[in-house]
Design a protein around this motif. Structure first.
Motif, PDB file in Angstrom:
ATOM      1  N   LEU A  41     -21.901  10.784  28.271  1.00 26.53           N
ATOM      2  CA  LEU A  41     -20.302   9.557  28.456  1.00 26.53           C
ATOM      3  C   LEU A  41     -19.078   9.078  28.139  1.00 26.53           C
ATOM      4  N   SER A  42     -18.840  10.511  26.677  1.00 25.07           N
ATOM      5  CA  SER A  42     -17.015  10.104  27.302  1.00 25.07           C
ATOM      6  C   SER A  42     -17.194  11.540  27.470  1.00 25.07           C
ATOM      7  N   ASP A  43     -17.556  12.221  27.930  1.00 26.14           N
ATOM      8  CA  ASP A  43     -16.568  13.355  28.404  1.00 26.14           C
ATOM      9  C   ASP A  43     -15.893  13.173  30.071  1.00 26.14           C
ATOM     10  N   PRO A  44     -14.286  13.462  29.955  1.00 29.82           N
ATOM     11  CA  PRO A  44     -13.884  13.409  30.943  1.00 29.82           C
ATOM     12  C   PRO A  44     -14.394  14.030  32.461  1.00 29.82           C
ATOM     13  N   ARG A  45     -14.950  14.923  32.244  1.00 30.51           N
ATOM     14  CA  ARG A  45     -14.854  15.637  34.093  1.00 30.51           C
ATOM     15  C   ARG A  45     -16.751  14.691  33.908  1.00 30.51           C
ATOM     16  N   VAL A  46     -17.178  13.956  32.927  1.00 25.73           N
ATOM     17  CA  VAL A  46     -18.541  13.658  33.664  1.00 25.73           C
ATOM     18  C   VAL A  46     -17.784  11.750  33.768  1.00 25.73           C
ATOM     19  N   CYS A 142     -20.539  22.147  39.779  1.00 29.90           N
ATOM     20  CA  CYS A 142     -20.198  20.461  39.680  1.00 29.90           C
ATOM     21  C   CYS A 142     -19.173  20.898  38.795  1.00 29.90           C
ATOM     22  N   ALA A 143     -18.047  20.382  38.510  1.00 26.24           N
ATOM     23  CA  ALA A 143     -16.856  19.933  37.648  1.00 26.24           C
ATOM     24  C   ALA A 143     -17.843  19.465  36.319  1.00 26.24           C
ATOM     25  N   ALA A 144     -18.545  17.699  36.819  1.00 21.24           N
ATOM     26  CA  ALA A 144     -19.247  17.833  35.766  1.00 21.24           C
ATOM     27  C   ALA A 144     -20.194  18.079  35.165  1.00 21.24           C
ATOM     28  N   THR A 145     -20.628  19.297  35.369  1.00 21.97           N
ATOM     29  CA  THR A 145     -22.059  20.020  34.699  1.00 21.97           C
ATOM     30  C   THR A 145     -20.995  21.591  34.386  1.00 21.97           C
ATOM     31  N   THR A 146     -20.488  22.022  35.052  1.00 26.38           N
ATOM     32  CA  THR A 146     -20.501  23.850  34.961  1.00 26.38           C
ATOM     33  C   THR A 146     -19.039  24.035  34.238  1.00 26.38           C
ATOM     34  N   ALA A 147     -18.475  23.397  35.247  1.00 30.63           N
ATOM     35  CA  ALA A 147     -16.969  23.182  34.111  1.00 30.63           C
ATOM     36  C   ALA A 147     -16.481  23.145  33.003  1.00 30.63           C
ATOM     37  N   THR A 148     -17.425  21.622  32.070  1.00 32.82           N
ATOM     38  CA  THR A 148     -17.364  21.146  31.180  1.00 32.82           C
ATOM     39  C   THR A 148     -17.757  21.696  30.274  1.00 32.82           C
TER      40      THR A 148
END
Length: 335
Positions: A41-46, A142-148
């Motif tokens: 939850l500290s990941d700015p993509r998430v 998804c940016a919150a999965t693949t991209a991160t």
């Protein structure tokens, strides 16, 4: 040419594949879940909220209250060999390793938790991998999965003096091999049921609705997967999105609301599939198979079945091997 006696040892050049999934705590305990959630939850993509606003919420509220509840949920699905997601991803890597043989080094890692992406890439490079296919196992981009996941790989490369060459696995939401594997898996699961479902719900992981307007293709990828899968199965699918978090508007319709409303529409027997997950995890085994079932039965449903993900079944490994071999073209002659 014979290297000088004091030359550092250089292993034979190899090609590697690194499959990656989201991640999991090390144990079904509040302290382990807290460490995992703090990283996730500290990941700015998430969490696309300004840090100054989000950090007090995360550390002042969420990490004080959520770990205990999540730890209980994990305890309901924890296996003897650990977290389902970690264990199944390791099984997928082992099966692919056997399929590729000596031609390719296959390892696995998690975006959050262990084995870590950076450490695994470093170990693969030390083992001789000069070319690595980095493969996040998310069919829908998804940016919150693949991209991160890709971000983490690129960040690891930024710390290396001698970088391996990197390719990344594209999304495969509409690939015929993926749709075919889903079809075979679902039909086999349906054939084993003691009832005929009135409806099949395809539940994808939810994302905030604003991600669609910001240009993320995830929602469109999910809808296309569902359309192609329905055509392949020859029957209608009810599409929904699970795991809402916070007060923002999320992609809908929500899975829990959908399940609660089906009995009133005459669908008393239901099967649920999760085509966006490459391996069963907390979201599917607890969120759907346990809580989703209870929601449906409480609303008047009579029969409920959660159909497992592709996991490490033969159809899954056949499909992954095909996709990975395609992306390795020119790097290896593995068949």
């Amino acid at each position: 040419m014979t290297p000088p006696a004091d030359h550092p040892a250089i292993p034979p050049a190899k090609v590697g594949v690194l499959i990656v999934n989201l991640g999991t705590p090390d144990a079904a305990e509040a302290s382990a879940v807290r460490r995992y959630l703090a990283e996730f939850l500290s990941d700015p993509r998430v969490i696309e909220i300004p840090r100054l606003i989000w950090k007090p919420i995360l550390h002042g509220v969420i990490l004080r209250t959520r770990p205990r509840k999540s730890a209980h949920a994990y305890s309901l699905v924890w296996r003897e060999d650990g977290s389902p997601l970690a264990a199944i991803t390791a099984e997928q890597a082992a099966a692919l390793r056997a399929r590729f043989g000596d031609a390719v080094m296959v390892e696995h890692a998690m975006r959050y938790g262990r084995p870590a992406i950076a450490e695994t890439i470093a170990a693969m490079k030390a083992g001789g991998c000069e070319r690595i296919l980095f493969a996040p196992l998310y069919p829908q981009y998804c940016a919150a999965t693949t991209a991160t996941a890709n971000d983490a790989a690129f960040a690891a490369l930024a710390m290396m003096r001698w970088q391996p060459a990197i390719r990344t696995l594209p999304p495969y939401h509409d690939d015929p091999a993926y749709i075919g594997a889903l079809k075979a898996n679902i039909e086999a699961s349906l054939a084993a049921l003691p009832f005929e479902p009135d409806a099949i719900v395809a539940s994808f992981h939810g994302m905030p609705a604003r991600t669609l307007t910001l240009g993320d293709p995830y929602h469109c990828h999910c809808q296309k997967t569902a359309r192609l899968l329905a055509e392949a199965l020859g029957r209608e699918l009810t599409v929904s999105f699970q795991s809402r978090f916070g007060r923002a508007k999320w992609l809908g319709p929500a899975t829990d609301v959908t399940l609660a409303g089906l009995p009133a529409k005459g669908a008393k027997r239901v099967a649920v599939v999760a085509p966006g997950f490459s391996a069963d995890c907390l979201e599917t085994l607890e969120g759907l198979a346990i809580r989703g079932k209870q929601t449906f039965l409480d609303a008047g449903g009579t029969d409920f079945a959660y159909l497992p993900c592709l996991n490490a079944d033969q159809s899954s490994i056949d499909m992954l091997h095909l996709l990975l071999r395609r992306e390795l073209a020119g790097w290896t002659k593995a068949s």
